[in-house]
Structures are given as structure tokens and as C-alpha cells.
Motif scaffolding. Structure first.
Motif, PDB file in Angstrom:
ATOM      1  N   ILE A  19       5.615   4.275  -0.476  1.00  0.00           N
ATOM      2  CA  ILE A  19       5.639   3.119  -1.372  1.00  0.00           C
ATOM      3  C   ILE A  19       5.306   1.903  -0.513  1.00  0.00           C
ATOM      4  N   ASP A  20       4.084   1.400  -0.675  1.00  0.00           N
ATOM      5  CA  ASP A  20       3.609   0.283   0.145  1.00  0.00           C
ATOM      6  C   ASP A  20       2.509  -0.428  -0.634  1.00  0.00           C
ATOM      7  N   ASP A  21       2.567  -1.739  -0.703  1.00  0.00           N
ATOM      8  CA  ASP A  21       1.585  -2.483  -1.497  1.00  0.00           C
ATOM      9  C   ASP A  21       0.202  -2.538  -0.852  1.00  0.00           C
ATOM     10  N   GLU A  22       0.091  -2.156   0.406  1.00  0.00           N
ATOM     11  CA  GLU A  22      -1.211  -2.170   1.081  1.00  0.00           C
ATOM     12  C   GLU A  22      -1.936  -0.851   0.813  1.00  0.00           C
ATOM     13  N   GLU A  23      -2.936  -0.898  -0.069  1.00  0.00           N
ATOM     14  CA  GLU A  23      -3.654   0.314  -0.459  1.00  0.00           C
ATOM     15  C   GLU A  23      -4.317   1.005   0.724  1.00  0.00           C
ATOM     16  N   ASP A  24      -4.932   0.220   1.628  1.00  0.00           N
ATOM     17  CA  ASP A  24      -5.594   0.817   2.792  1.00  0.00           C
ATOM     18  C   ASP A  24      -4.586   1.548   3.674  1.00  0.00           C
ATOM     19  N   PHE A  25      -3.415   0.938   3.868  1.00  0.00           N
ATOM     20  CA  PHE A  25      -2.371   1.574   4.677  1.00  0.00           C
ATOM     21  C   PHE A  25      -1.974   2.910   4.038  1.00  0.00           C
ATOM     22  N   CYS A  26      -1.718   2.910   2.736  1.00  0.00           N
ATOM     23  CA  CYS A  26      -1.354   4.147   2.028  1.00  0.00           C
ATOM     24  C   CYS A  26      -2.433   5.204   2.211  1.00  0.00           C
ATOM     25  N   HIS A  27      -3.679   4.798   2.040  1.00  0.00           N
ATOM     26  CA  HIS A  27      -4.810   5.725   2.136  1.00  0.00           C
ATOM     27  C   HIS A  27      -4.871   6.382   3.513  1.00  0.00           C
ATOM     28  N   PHE A  28      -4.789   5.574   4.577  1.00  0.00           N
ATOM     29  CA  PHE A  28      -4.932   6.128   5.923  1.00  0.00           C
ATOM     30  C   PHE A  28      -3.718   6.955   6.345  1.00  0.00           C
ATOM     31  N   VAL A  29      -2.535   6.533   5.960  1.00  0.00           N
ATOM     32  CA  VAL A  29      -1.347   7.324   6.282  1.00  0.00           C
ATOM     33  C   VAL A  29      -1.403   8.661   5.535  1.00  0.00           C
ATOM     34  N   LYS A  30      -1.801   8.614   4.273  1.00  0.00           N
ATOM     35  CA  LYS A  30      -1.946   9.852   3.486  1.00  0.00           C
ATOM     36  C   LYS A  30      -2.932  10.801   4.164  1.00  0.00           C
ATOM     37  N   LEU A  31      -4.089  10.287   4.553  1.00  0.00           N
ATOM     38  CA  LEU A  31      -5.090  11.130   5.230  1.00  0.00           C
ATOM     39  C   LEU A  31      -4.537  11.738   6.512  1.00  0.00           C
ATOM     40  N   ASN A  32      -3.886  10.913   7.324  1.00  0.00           N
ATOM     41  CA  ASN A  32      -3.339  11.398   8.602  1.00  0.00           C
ATOM     42  C   ASN A  32      -2.252  12.449   8.391  1.00  0.00           C
ATOM     43  N   LEU A  33      -1.345  12.208   7.451  1.00  0.00           N
ATOM     44  CA  LEU A  33      -0.264  13.163   7.219  1.00  0.00           C
ATOM     45  C   LEU A  33      -0.803  14.467   6.631  1.00  0.00           C
ATOM     46  N   GLU A  34      -1.723  14.376   5.686  1.00  0.00           N
ATOM     47  CA  GLU A  34      -2.280  15.596   5.096  1.00  0.00           C
ATOM     48  C   GLU A  34      -3.101  16.368   6.124  1.00  0.00           C
TER      49      GLU A  34
END
Length: 135
Positions: A19-34
């Protein structure tokens, strides 16, 4: 006849919810974790949507930003902790507010809560998530 697929809980991917308002941050963290192959990742960029999704999806751990425009992370955490459906989900706060040194000096625990200073490396994030979910 119904067939039930056996689920190996040791090999099940942990469900991480960001849960983070920064879309780019969410996107990159999601990619890295997956990319690690260990996690299924959900994201929300609005606090209220995050609370609703947490109740519906029952993630294994929540990565929660502190500074968000619609509601701050401590309010989101309080709402989740006061709800029977979500109160046992570990929360890791992600923040640019805490200095990396401050977080390191306290082993990432400030006020009884787990914190990770932004920016965070993928390896550090995986390690902290696994600690939070007991893997």
C-alpha cells in the motif's frame, strides 16, 4: 465428484500486499519481489482501497507507506489492527522519513513496529518479509 488440488504450504508463494501512493515504487517492488519466485504481490495506491483489499485478500504481510495523501500509514495500520479479519497480518512500514542509519541502529524496529527505510534493496526487502512471516 470434486477433485481437490493438494497445496504444498511450504512451496506456496507468500502473498505480499503493498500500500503506497507512488505507483512507480509499487510497480518496481512488485517486479522485484515476483522475480524472486517467492511471492505473489498485490498493490494499492490509495489507503482506503488498501484497507478493503487487505480484508478481502488476507495477505501474509503488508508493506505500508507512511506518507500518503488520503490517509497516513499509521491510520491505515490502526484500522487494520482494529479489524478481526486483518489484525494478525504483519505490517512492515516503508518510509523515506526514517534515516537508513536510524533504522539500522534499531534493527528496523521503531516503537515496536518494523520499519524499512526507502530506498530499499530487493535483497533487504525479501529478507525482512521472510522474517515478518516466519520463513
Amino acid at each position: 465428484h470434486l477433485l481437490y488440488e493438494e497445496v504444498d504450504m511450504d512451496n506456496r508463494k507468500a502473498k505480499v500486499f503493498i500500500i503506497d501512493d507512488e505507483e512507480d515504487f509499487c510497480h518496481f517492488v512488485k517486479l522485484n519481489l515476483e522475480h524472486s519466485g517467492k511471492f505473489q504481490v498485490l498493490t494499492a495506491t490509495k489507503a482506503l482501497a488498501g484497507i478493503t483489499t487487505a480484508k478481502a485478500q488476507a495477505p501474509d504481510v503488508i508493506l505500508l507507506d507512511i506518507l500518503m495523501p488520503d490517509m497516513d500509514g499509521s491510520q491505515v495500520a490502526e484500522s487494520l489492527l482494529n479489524d478481526e479479519a486483518t489484525k494478525r497480518i504483519p505490517i512492515i512500514f516503508l518510509t523515506a522519513l526514517a534515516q537508513r542509519k536510524e533504522v539500522e541502529d534499531t534493527n528496523g524496529i521503531i516503537g515496536g513496529r518494523t520499519f524499512i527505510a526507502k530506498p530499499v534493496t530487493p535483497d533487504e526487502l525479501v529478507k525482512r518479509i521472510e522474517e515478518a512471516i516466519g520463513k
